[in-house]
Design a protein around this motif. Structure first.
Motif, PDB file in Angstrom:
ATOM      1  N   SER A  94       0.868  -1.172   0.000  1.00 11.38           N
ATOM      2  CA  SER A  94       0.000   0.000   0.000  1.00 11.38           C
ATOM      3  C   SER A  94       0.905   1.221   0.000  1.00 11.38           C
ATOM      4  O   SER A  94       1.870   1.285   0.756  1.00 11.38           O
ATOM      5  CB  SER A  94      -0.893  -0.013   1.232  1.00 11.38           C
ATOM      6  OG  SER A  94      -1.688   1.140   1.311  1.00 11.38           O
ATOM      7  N   TYR A 100      -5.352   4.648  -1.329  1.00 10.38           N
ATOM      8  CA  TYR A 100      -6.303   3.683  -1.846  1.00 10.38           C
ATOM      9  C   TYR A 100      -5.592   2.592  -2.627  1.00 10.38           C
ATOM     10  O   TYR A 100      -6.119   1.512  -2.832  1.00 10.38           O
ATOM     11  CB  TYR A 100      -7.310   4.366  -2.773  1.00 10.38           C
ATOM     12  CG  TYR A 100      -6.778   4.562  -4.171  1.00 10.38           C
ATOM     13  CD1 TYR A 100      -6.070   5.704  -4.535  1.00 10.38           C
ATOM     14  CD2 TYR A 100      -6.941   3.563  -5.131  1.00 10.38           C
ATOM     15  CE1 TYR A 100      -5.552   5.846  -5.804  1.00 10.38           C
ATOM     16  CE2 TYR A 100      -6.419   3.706  -6.413  1.00 10.38           C
ATOM     17  CZ  TYR A 100      -5.723   4.849  -6.745  1.00 10.38           C
ATOM     18  OH  TYR A 100      -5.207   5.000  -7.992  1.00 10.38           O
TER      19      TYR A 100
ATOM     20  N   SER B  94     -12.500  -0.959   2.704  1.00 10.17           N
ATOM     21  CA  SER B  94     -11.456  -0.542   3.636  1.00 10.17           C
ATOM     22  C   SER B  94     -11.805   0.823   4.199  1.00 10.17           C
ATOM     23  O   SER B  94     -12.521   1.608   3.578  1.00 10.17           O
ATOM     24  CB  SER B  94     -10.082  -0.489   2.969  1.00 10.17           C
ATOM     25  OG  SER B  94      -9.975   0.625   2.109  1.00 10.17           O
ATOM     26  N   VAL B  96      -9.667   3.617   4.751  1.00 10.34           N
ATOM     27  CA  VAL B  96      -8.293   3.981   4.431  1.00 10.34           C
ATOM     28  C   VAL B  96      -7.749   4.918   5.482  1.00 10.34           C
ATOM     29  O   VAL B  96      -8.305   5.972   5.736  1.00 10.34           O
ATOM     30  CB  VAL B  96      -8.219   4.652   3.053  1.00 10.34           C
ATOM     31  CG1 VAL B  96      -6.779   5.047   2.762  1.00 10.34           C
ATOM     32  CG2 VAL B  96      -8.732   3.709   1.995  1.00 10.34           C
ATOM     33  N   ASN B 102      -3.768   0.653   4.504  1.00 11.06           N
ATOM     34  CA  ASN B 102      -4.993   0.274   3.804  1.00 11.06           C
ATOM     35  C   ASN B 102      -5.205  -1.221   3.879  1.00 11.06           C
ATOM     36  O   ASN B 102      -4.824  -1.960   2.978  1.00 11.06           O
ATOM     37  CB  ASN B 102      -4.901   0.745   2.357  1.00 11.06           C
ATOM     38  CG  ASN B 102      -6.230   0.679   1.659  1.00 11.06           C
ATOM     39  OD1 ASN B 102      -7.220   0.285   2.251  1.00 11.06           O
ATOM     40  ND2 ASN B 102      -6.258   1.040   0.398  1.00 11.06           N
TER      41      ASN B 102
END
Lengths: 114, 115
Positions: A94, A100, B94, B96, B102
């Motif tokens: 990530s 995102y 999720s 975030v 995440n």
């Protein structure tokens, strides 16, 4: 470009043996790293995650992983494999700049021999 | 515990057919995602959303539309299905966090076959 490489498409081990599944990432920022597991006919589940800090992280069911910045790696380990560990394992990163965005490797199929 | 429910679990359609895949999450997460999983490719992001009415394009969007009607519900639409869209589709959610924290929560998947 950012990427995650799992060099082994398939790994076969005997039950009770130790295990290492390899993961290399390519990202110049701060990586947040994950291992997910996919059991047969199920969705992916989080196994463990690394946020900047202690390089060795513990997960569920005796799994652990070690982050190495110098090697750009996040290998998954288990001391003694059980038949129920038969699954597909995905490494993922990530990005700190695009929260995102999660990039997955192609997965490693773990086969466990009795 | 986070819960993401997908329906149907299996779907067969013909080339040119119209398909809607549904996803509902009960985690109160802001973000929802549609991925496809194919041998040799791993998971690839089709579309994602950060709230009701919002839609963002992922990495492999061609041939797919999506709509987020509420915080809980996210739909993937194939209006003219093609055999290349035969795949295993996963929805995820999720919440975030900052700095890339995440963690994704996945549904069980929908297996789509386009004949």
């Amino acid at each position: 470009a950012q990427s995650v490489t799992q060099p082994d498409a398939r790994v076969t081990v005997s039950e009770g043996a130790s295990l290492q599944l390899r993961c290399k990432y390519s990202y110049f920022g701060t990586p947040y790293l994950f291992w997910y597991v996919q059991y047969p006919r199920q969705g992916l589940q989080l196994l463990l995650k690394y946020y900047p800090g202690d390089p060795v992280v513990q997960g569920v069911n005796g799994f652990e992983a070690e982050f190495s910045k110098s090697n750009s790696s996040f290998h998954l380990r288990k001391a003694s494999v059980h038949w129920s560990d038969w699954a597909v394992y995905f490494c993922a990163v990530s990005l700190d700049t695009n929260a995102y965005k999660v990039i997955f490797g192609k997965g490693t199929h773990l086969h466990v021999l009795p | 515990e986070a819960a993401v429910t997908q329906s149907p679990r299996n779907k067969v359609t013909v080339t040119g057919g119209n398909v809607t895949l549904s996803c509902r999450q009960t985690n109160s997460h802001n973000y929802m995602y549609w991925y496809r999983q194919d041998t040799g490719h791993g998971l690839r992001l089709i579309h994602y959303s950060y709230g009701a009415g919002n839609l963002q394009i992922g990495d492999v969007p061609d041939g797919y539309k999506a709509t987020r009607t509420t915080q809980e519900d996210f739909f993937l639409l194939l209006e003219l299905a093609s055999p290349s869209q035969t795949s295993l589709y996963f929805c995820a959610s999720s919440d975030v966090g900052t700095g890339g924290r995440n963690t994704l929560y996945f549904g069980a998947g929908t297996r789509l076959s386009v004949l």
